[in-house]
Structure formats: C-alpha cells, structure tokens
Design a protein around this motif. Structure first.
Motif, PDB file in Angstrom:
ATOM      1  N   VAL A  85      45.382  44.274  38.184  1.00 59.56           N
ATOM      2  CA  VAL A  85      44.824  44.426  39.671  1.00 59.56           C
ATOM      3  C   VAL A  85      45.695  45.364  40.223  1.00 59.56           C
ATOM      4  N   VAL A  86      45.395  46.477  40.816  1.00 62.43           N
ATOM      5  CA  VAL A  86      45.875  47.489  41.416  1.00 62.43           C
ATOM      6  C   VAL A  86      47.094  47.044  42.282  1.00 62.43           C
ATOM      7  N   GLY A  87      48.124  47.370  42.347  1.00 63.31           N
ATOM      8  CA  GLY A  87      49.064  46.886  43.531  1.00 63.31           C
ATOM      9  C   GLY A  87      49.781  45.559  43.325  1.00 63.31           C
ATOM     10  N   GLU A  88      49.083  44.834  42.196  1.00 60.76           N
ATOM     11  CA  GLU A  88      49.329  43.357  42.313  1.00 60.76           C
ATOM     12  C   GLU A  88      50.172  42.810  41.045  1.00 60.76           C
ATOM     13  N   GLY A  89      49.662  43.702  39.940  1.00 63.00           N
ATOM     14  CA  GLY A  89      50.173  43.273  38.659  1.00 63.00           C
ATOM     15  C   GLY A  89      49.163  43.384  37.555  1.00 63.00           C
ATOM     16  N   VAL A  90      49.483  42.959  36.341  1.00 62.10           N
ATOM     17  CA  VAL A  90      48.892  43.077  35.170  1.00 62.10           C
ATOM     18  C   VAL A  90      48.931  41.931  34.463  1.00 62.10           C
ATOM     19  N   HIS A  91      47.637  41.452  33.852  1.00 71.27           N
ATOM     20  CA  HIS A  91      47.432  40.228  33.245  1.00 71.27           C
ATOM     21  C   HIS A  91      46.899  40.617  31.932  1.00 71.27           C
ATOM     22  N   GLU A  92      47.263  39.496  30.800  1.00 73.12           N
ATOM     23  CA  GLU A  92      46.716  39.842  29.402  1.00 73.12           C
ATOM     24  C   GLU A  92      45.985  38.275  28.947  1.00 73.12           C
ATOM     25  N   PHE A  93      44.712  38.695  28.556  1.00 73.26           N
ATOM     26  CA  PHE A  93      43.852  37.325  28.118  1.00 73.26           C
ATOM     27  C   PHE A  93      43.254  37.378  26.937  1.00 73.26           C
ATOM     28  N   ASP A  94      43.272  36.352  25.986  1.00 74.12           N
ATOM     29  CA  ASP A  94      42.447  36.551  24.773  1.00 74.12           C
ATOM     30  C   ASP A  94      41.219  35.954  25.274  1.00 74.12           C
ATOM     31  N   VAL A  95      39.950  36.876  25.128  1.00 75.62           N
ATOM     32  CA  VAL A  95      38.792  36.337  25.511  1.00 75.62           C
ATOM     33  C   VAL A  95      37.698  36.278  24.390  1.00 75.62           C
ATOM     34  N   GLU A  96      36.681  35.458  24.458  1.00 76.73           N
ATOM     35  CA  GLU A  96      35.471  35.450  23.560  1.00 76.73           C
ATOM     36  C   GLU A  96      34.225  35.291  24.313  1.00 76.73           C
ATOM     37  N   SER A  97      33.363  36.257  24.423  1.00 77.18           N
ATOM     38  CA  SER A  97      32.103  36.076  25.063  1.00 77.18           C
ATOM     39  C   SER A  97      32.300  35.919  26.523  1.00 77.18           C
ATOM     40  N   ALA A  98      33.272  36.680  27.220  1.00 81.20           N
ATOM     41  CA  ALA A  98      33.531  36.437  28.726  1.00 81.20           C
ATOM     42  C   ALA A  98      32.738  37.665  29.163  1.00 81.20           C
ATOM     43  N   SER A  99      32.289  37.484  30.394  1.00 82.06           N
ATOM     44  CA  SER A  99      31.755  38.330  31.520  1.00 82.06           C
ATOM     45  C   SER A  99      33.016  38.770  32.331  1.00 82.06           C
ATOM     46  N   TYR A 100      32.900  39.946  32.877  1.00 82.04           N
ATOM     47  CA  TYR A 100      33.879  40.404  33.942  1.00 82.04           C
ATOM     48  C   TYR A 100      34.383  39.393  34.964  1.00 82.04           C
ATOM     49  N   ALA A 101      32.946  38.629  35.611  1.00 83.35           N
ATOM     50  CA  ALA A 101      33.397  37.565  36.595  1.00 83.35           C
ATOM     51  C   ALA A 101      34.181  36.517  35.920  1.00 83.35           C
ATOM     52  N   ASP A 102      34.299  36.069  34.812  1.00 81.73           N
ATOM     53  CA  ASP A 102      35.153  35.505  34.056  1.00 81.73           C
ATOM     54  C   ASP A 102      36.537  35.726  33.959  1.00 81.73           C
ATOM     55  N   LEU A 103      36.648  37.158  33.953  1.00 87.31           N
ATOM     56  CA  LEU A 103      38.025  37.571  34.013  1.00 87.31           C
ATOM     57  C   LEU A 103      38.472  37.494  35.526  1.00 87.31           C
ATOM     58  N   LEU A 104      37.694  37.643  36.526  1.00 90.29           N
ATOM     59  CA  LEU A 104      37.987  37.737  37.656  1.00 90.29           C
ATOM     60  C   LEU A 104      38.562  36.311  38.332  1.00 90.29           C
TER      61      LEU A 104
END
Length: 65
Positions: free
Chosen positions: A7-26
């Motif tokens: 997230v530009v200017g706010e930080g970095v996150h890491e997730f393990d995902v299976e069958s996710a959409s970009y909305a799920d990441l948000l």
C-alpha cells in the motif's frame, strides 16, 4: 501462494492466499475498492479478478477532506 501487498505510502503486507480476488486482498488490509486502485506490473486490474501474481501495489485515490 504468498502475495505481497504494497500500500503505497502506508506499508507492506504479506498473505498466504488460495483462490482469492484482488477485492479479498483489499479487505485484508482494511481498504475499500472505492478508495484505491489495484496495480499489477504498473497496470490497473479489476478488483473481482482472481489473484495470479505474487506482488500487488495499491494506490489510494481518496484521502481526507
């Protein structure tokens, strides 16, 4: 798959995902699709598209008033 969400200017996150959409990441970073643009390799992607990359950049479009 392990996905890095920057997230530009706010930080970095890491997730393990299976069958996710970009909305799920948000949702995981507590952001609404209405306030950001999701970018992959410098190009915007639809929030309902399945995640097929290991690095996503999120740009905030709306901030404070």
């Amino acid at each position: 798959m392990r996905v890095t969400v920057e997230v530009v200017g706010e930080g970095v996150h890491e997730f393990d995902v299976e069958s996710a959409s970009y909305a799920d990441l948000l949702e995981r970073v507590d952001l609404s699709p209405h306030e950001v643009s999701v970018m992959v390799d410098g190009r915007p992607v639809p929030e309902d598209q399945p995640v097929e990359t290991d690095h996503v950049t999120v740009l905030r479009l709306v901030q404070g008033g």
